[in-house]
Design a protein around this motif. Structure first.
Motif, PDB file in Angstrom:
ATOM      1  N   ILE A 105       1.438 -14.688   0.686  1.00 17.02           N
ATOM      2  CA  ILE A 105       0.717 -15.715  -0.048  1.00 17.02           C
ATOM      3  C   ILE A 105       0.596 -15.322  -1.510  1.00 17.02           C
ATOM      4  CG2 ILE A 105      -1.440 -17.049  -0.137  1.00 17.02           C
ATOM      5  CD1 ILE A 105      -1.364 -15.028   2.810  1.00 17.02           C
ATOM      6  N   GLN A 106       1.001 -16.207  -2.402  1.00 13.78           N
ATOM      7  CA  GLN A 106       0.815 -15.951  -3.831  1.00 13.78           C
ATOM      8  C   GLN A 106      -0.663 -16.118  -4.167  1.00 13.78           C
ATOM      9  OE1 GLN A 106       3.738 -17.544  -6.623  1.00 13.78           O
ATOM     10  NE2 GLN A 106       2.058 -18.182  -7.951  1.00 13.78           N
ATOM     11  N   VAL A 107      -1.220 -15.113  -4.833  1.00 16.74           N
ATOM     12  CA  VAL A 107      -2.640 -15.132  -5.195  1.00 16.74           C
ATOM     13  C   VAL A 107      -2.762 -14.780  -6.676  1.00 16.74           C
ATOM     14  CG1 VAL A 107      -4.929 -14.176  -4.708  1.00 16.74           C
ATOM     15  CG2 VAL A 107      -3.272 -14.425  -2.844  1.00 16.74           C
ATOM     16  N   ALA A 108      -3.575 -15.528  -7.404  1.00 18.08           N
ATOM     17  CA  ALA A 108      -3.777 -15.260  -8.829  1.00 18.08           C
ATOM     18  C   ALA A 108      -4.293 -13.838  -9.031  1.00 18.08           C
ATOM     19  CB  ALA A 108      -4.775 -16.263  -9.410  1.00 18.08           C
ATOM     20  N   PRO A 109      -3.826 -13.130 -10.061  1.00 19.83           N
ATOM     21  CA  PRO A 109      -4.231 -11.735 -10.276  1.00 19.83           C
ATOM     22  C   PRO A 109      -5.740 -11.526 -10.268  1.00 19.83           C
ATOM     23  CG  PRO A 109      -2.463 -12.319 -11.772  1.00 19.83           C
ATOM     24  CD  PRO A 109      -2.852 -13.586 -11.079  1.00 19.83           C
ATOM     25  N   ALA A 110      -6.485 -12.447 -10.845  1.00 18.18           N
ATOM     26  CA  ALA A 110      -7.932 -12.277 -10.920  1.00 18.18           C
ATOM     27  C   ALA A 110      -8.589 -12.344  -9.544  1.00 18.18           C
ATOM     28  CB  ALA A 110      -8.549 -13.342 -11.827  1.00 18.18           C
ATOM     29  N   ARG A 111      -7.946 -13.045  -8.617  1.00 18.30           N
ATOM     30  CA  ARG A 111      -8.531 -13.228  -7.288  1.00 18.30           C
ATOM     31  C   ARG A 111      -7.988 -12.252  -6.256  1.00 18.30           C
ATOM     32  NH1 ARG A 111     -10.059 -19.299  -5.725  1.00 18.30           N
ATOM     33  NH2 ARG A 111     -11.296 -18.001  -4.355  1.00 18.30           N
ATOM     34  N   LEU A 112      -6.875 -11.604  -6.591  1.00 20.28           N
ATOM     35  CA  LEU A 112      -6.171 -10.815  -5.589  1.00 20.28           C
ATOM     36  C   LEU A 112      -7.009  -9.672  -4.995  1.00 20.28           C
ATOM     37  CD1 LEU A 112      -2.435 -10.123  -5.558  1.00 20.28           C
ATOM     38  CD2 LEU A 112      -3.972  -8.257  -4.996  1.00 20.28           C
ATOM     39  N   PRO A 113      -7.712  -8.860  -5.797  1.00 19.93           N
ATOM     40  CA  PRO A 113      -8.483  -7.757  -5.199  1.00 19.93           C
ATOM     41  C   PRO A 113      -9.532  -8.236  -4.182  1.00 19.93           C
ATOM     42  CG  PRO A 113      -8.263  -7.435  -7.560  1.00 19.93           C
ATOM     43  CD  PRO A 113      -7.785  -8.827  -7.275  1.00 19.93           C
ATOM     44  N   ASP A 114     -10.260  -9.305  -4.521  1.00 18.76           N
ATOM     45  CA  ASP A 114     -11.287  -9.812  -3.623  1.00 18.76           C
ATOM     46  C   ASP A 114     -10.665 -10.423  -2.379  1.00 18.76           C
ATOM     47  OD1 ASP A 114     -14.044 -10.227  -3.030  1.00 18.76           O
ATOM     48  OD2 ASP A 114     -13.809 -12.347  -3.524  1.00 18.76           O
ATOM     49  N   SER A 140      -0.984  -5.442   0.278  1.00 20.09           N
ATOM     50  CA  SER A 140      -1.322  -5.870  -1.081  1.00 20.09           C
ATOM     51  C   SER A 140      -0.169  -5.524  -2.024  1.00 20.09           C
ATOM     52  CB  SER A 140      -2.607  -5.179  -1.542  1.00 20.09           C
ATOM     53  OG  SER A 140      -2.893  -5.499  -2.886  1.00 20.09           O
ATOM     54  N   TYR A 141       0.298  -6.533  -2.769  1.00 21.19           N
ATOM     55  CA  TYR A 141       1.390  -6.356  -3.720  1.00 21.19           C
ATOM     56  C   TYR A 141       0.958  -6.922  -5.079  1.00 21.19           C
ATOM     57  CZ  TYR A 141       4.132  -5.417   0.464  1.00 21.19           C
ATOM     58  OH  TYR A 141       4.601  -4.888   1.651  1.00 21.19           O
ATOM     59  N   PRO A 142       0.054  -6.233  -5.763  1.00 20.71           N
ATOM     60  CA  PRO A 142      -0.478  -6.769  -7.028  1.00 20.71           C
ATOM     61  C   PRO A 142       0.570  -6.937  -8.110  1.00 20.71           C
ATOM     62  CG  PRO A 142      -1.207  -4.507  -6.658  1.00 20.71           C
ATOM     63  CD  PRO A 142      -0.569  -4.962  -5.390  1.00 20.71           C
ATOM     64  N   GLN A 143       1.565  -6.058  -8.135  1.00 22.87           N
ATOM     65  CA  GLN A 143       2.600  -6.182  -9.168  1.00 22.87           C
ATOM     66  C   GLN A 143       3.445  -7.443  -8.963  1.00 22.87           C
ATOM     67  OE1 GLN A 143       2.724  -4.151 -11.831  1.00 22.87           O
ATOM     68  NE2 GLN A 143       0.901  -3.196 -10.951  1.00 22.87           N
ATOM     69  N   GLN A 144       3.645  -7.796  -7.719  1.00 28.93           N
ATOM     70  CA  GLN A 144       4.429  -8.990  -7.409  1.00 28.93           C
ATOM     71  C   GLN A 144       3.552 -10.232  -7.265  1.00 28.93           C
ATOM     72  OE1 GLN A 144       4.549  -6.088  -5.794  1.00 28.93           O
ATOM     73  NE2 GLN A 144       6.653  -5.346  -5.790  1.00 28.93           N
ATOM     74  N   GLY A 145       2.233 -10.049  -7.229  1.00 27.33           N
ATOM     75  CA  GLY A 145       1.318 -11.179  -7.185  1.00 27.33           C
ATOM     76  C   GLY A 145       1.168 -11.859  -5.850  1.00 27.33           C
ATOM     77  N   PHE A 146       1.319 -11.085  -4.755  1.00 25.85           N
ATOM     78  CA  PHE A 146       1.117 -11.727  -3.463  1.00 25.85           C
ATOM     79  C   PHE A 146       0.442 -10.781  -2.472  1.00 25.85           C
ATOM     80  CE2 PHE A 146       5.254  -9.719  -2.655  1.00 25.85           C
ATOM     81  CZ  PHE A 146       5.179  -9.330  -1.314  1.00 25.85           C
ATOM     82  N   VAL A 147      -0.062 -11.383  -1.401  1.00 25.19           N
ATOM     83  CA  VAL A 147      -0.717 -10.654  -0.313  1.00 25.19           C
ATOM     84  C   VAL A 147      -0.032 -11.035   0.989  1.00 25.19           C
ATOM     85  CG1 VAL A 147      -2.871 -10.262   0.952  1.00 25.19           C
ATOM     86  CG2 VAL A 147      -2.925 -10.639  -1.531  1.00 25.19           C
ATOM     87  N   HIS A 148       0.241 -10.035   1.803  1.00 26.96           N
ATOM     88  CA  HIS A 148       0.823 -10.257   3.131  1.00 26.96           C
ATOM     89  C   HIS A 148      -0.287 -10.223   4.162  1.00 26.96           C
ATOM     90  CE1 HIS A 148       3.621  -9.337   6.591  1.00 26.96           C
ATOM     91  NE2 HIS A 148       2.493  -8.803   7.042  1.00 26.96           N
ATOM     92  N   ILE A 149      -0.296 -11.197   5.060  1.00 23.99           N
ATOM     93  CA  ILE A 149      -1.185 -11.124   6.224  1.00 23.99           C
ATOM     94  C   ILE A 149      -0.360 -11.448   7.469  1.00 23.99           C
ATOM     95  CG2 ILE A 149      -3.261 -11.777   4.930  1.00 23.99           C
ATOM     96  CD1 ILE A 149      -3.043 -14.537   6.380  1.00 23.99           C
ATOM     97  N   ASP A 150      -0.771 -10.897   8.598  1.00 22.91           N
ATOM     98  CA  ASP A 150      -0.095 -11.225   9.852  1.00 22.91           C
ATOM     99  C   ASP A 150      -1.057 -11.050  11.017  1.00 22.91           C
ATOM    100  OD1 ASP A 150       0.139  -8.498  11.105  1.00 22.91           O
ATOM    101  OD2 ASP A 150       1.453  -8.088   9.401  1.00 22.91           O
ATOM    102  N   SER A 151      -0.631 -11.537  12.171  1.00 21.17           N
ATOM    103  CA  SER A 151      -1.480 -11.482  13.367  1.00 21.17           C
ATOM    104  C   SER A 151      -1.097 -10.334  14.290  1.00 21.17           C
ATOM    105  CB  SER A 151      -1.396 -12.810  14.133  1.00 21.17           C
ATOM    106  OG  SER A 151      -0.042 -13.093  14.486  1.00 21.17           O
ATOM    107  N   GLY A 152      -0.369  -9.356  13.755  1.00 22.09           N
ATOM    108  CA  GLY A 152       0.023  -8.192  14.543  1.00 22.09           C
ATOM    109  C   GLY A 152      -1.112  -7.178  14.652  1.00 22.09           C
ATOM    110  N   PRO A 153      -0.786  -5.929  14.967  1.00 25.56           N
ATOM    111  CA  PRO A 153      -1.817  -4.881  15.063  1.00 25.56           C
ATOM    112  C   PRO A 153      -2.572  -4.713  13.750  1.00 25.56           C
ATOM    113  CG  PRO A 153       0.287  -4.118  15.952  1.00 25.56           C
ATOM    114  CD  PRO A 153       0.561  -5.411  15.262  1.00 25.56           C
TER     115      PRO A 153
END
Length: 208
Positions: free
Chosen positions: A131-140, A155-168
């Motif tokens: 998911i692309q997340v704005a830099p200001a919002r990414l840490p929270d 967390s991929y702050p340099q690329q501006g996105f966050v990965h989430i999944d339903s795995g372990p």
């Protein structure tokens, strides 16, 4: 495309709880429906609407979502895991976000290899979202995802996105390190500690 959607709906209807949701769609009252808006950055495909009636996912809506989150290189579709969408919906509710820009959903093995994804990536089973997340919002956003403790968080702050999944349950930063919020010690309520000590003292008297 309509034929493909109907096929996916039939496939998803075989998932426990999905068929039941379809029959209850028109019934009033009950738990609050869950609404989500997704847009795929690569092709502009979009879903906006109710995907869950509060009891179980809606088969037709999940079929539409699966099309939106199809592999972008080949167009291949796999029935997307409702649990992954639930995690994103929960994050949206907590972060007051109503729309998500998706960079990657389902990946075929060939696409996963082309983007240097992990060999056991949850993208391969249609259970992961970048998911692309704005830099200001990414840490929270990342911290909230970590505290849910529902699946993987990357967390991929340099690329501006966050990965989430339903795995372990697991987490990593863009450099492969454990995320700081997950390393932080868990704060225990003093009242809980006191009750634990009392319980242990009582148990020790029973063992004598």
């Amino acid at each position: 495309m309509r034929r493909r959607t109907l096929f996916l709906a039939a496939t998803l209807a075989s998932v426990p709880g999905l068929a039941l949701a379809a029959t209850r769609r028109s019934r009033p009252a009950g738990p609050e429906p869950r609404r989500i808006t997704l847009r795929h950055a690569a092709n502009g495909n979009r879903f906006s609407g109710i995907y869950h009636n509060g009891i179980a996912p809606d088969a037709a809506a999940m079929a539409d979502i699966s099309e939106v989150l199809a592999d972008t290189r080949t167009g291949a579709i796999r029935a997307f895991d409702p649990a992954a969408i639930d995690i994103l919906w929960d994050l949206g509710a907590r972060q007051r976000m109503t729309e998500f820009l998706i960079l990657s959903g389902y990946r075929t093995p060939a696409t996963n290899a082309a983007v240097h994804g992990a060999g056991d990536s949850q993208h391969l089973r249609a259970a992961a979202l970048d998911i692309q997340v704005a830099p200001a919002r990414l840490p929270d956003f990342v911290e909230t995802a970590l505290r849910l403790r529902r699946g993987g968080v990357g967390s991929y702050p340099q690329q501006g996105f966050v990965h989430i999944d339903s795995g372990p349950v697991r987490n990593w930063g863009g450099d492969g390190t454990l995320l700081a919020a997950a390393r932080a010690p868990v704060r225990v309520d003093p009242r809980v500690e006191r009750m634990n000590r009392m319980a242990e003292a009582w148990a020790s008297t029973r063992r004598r």
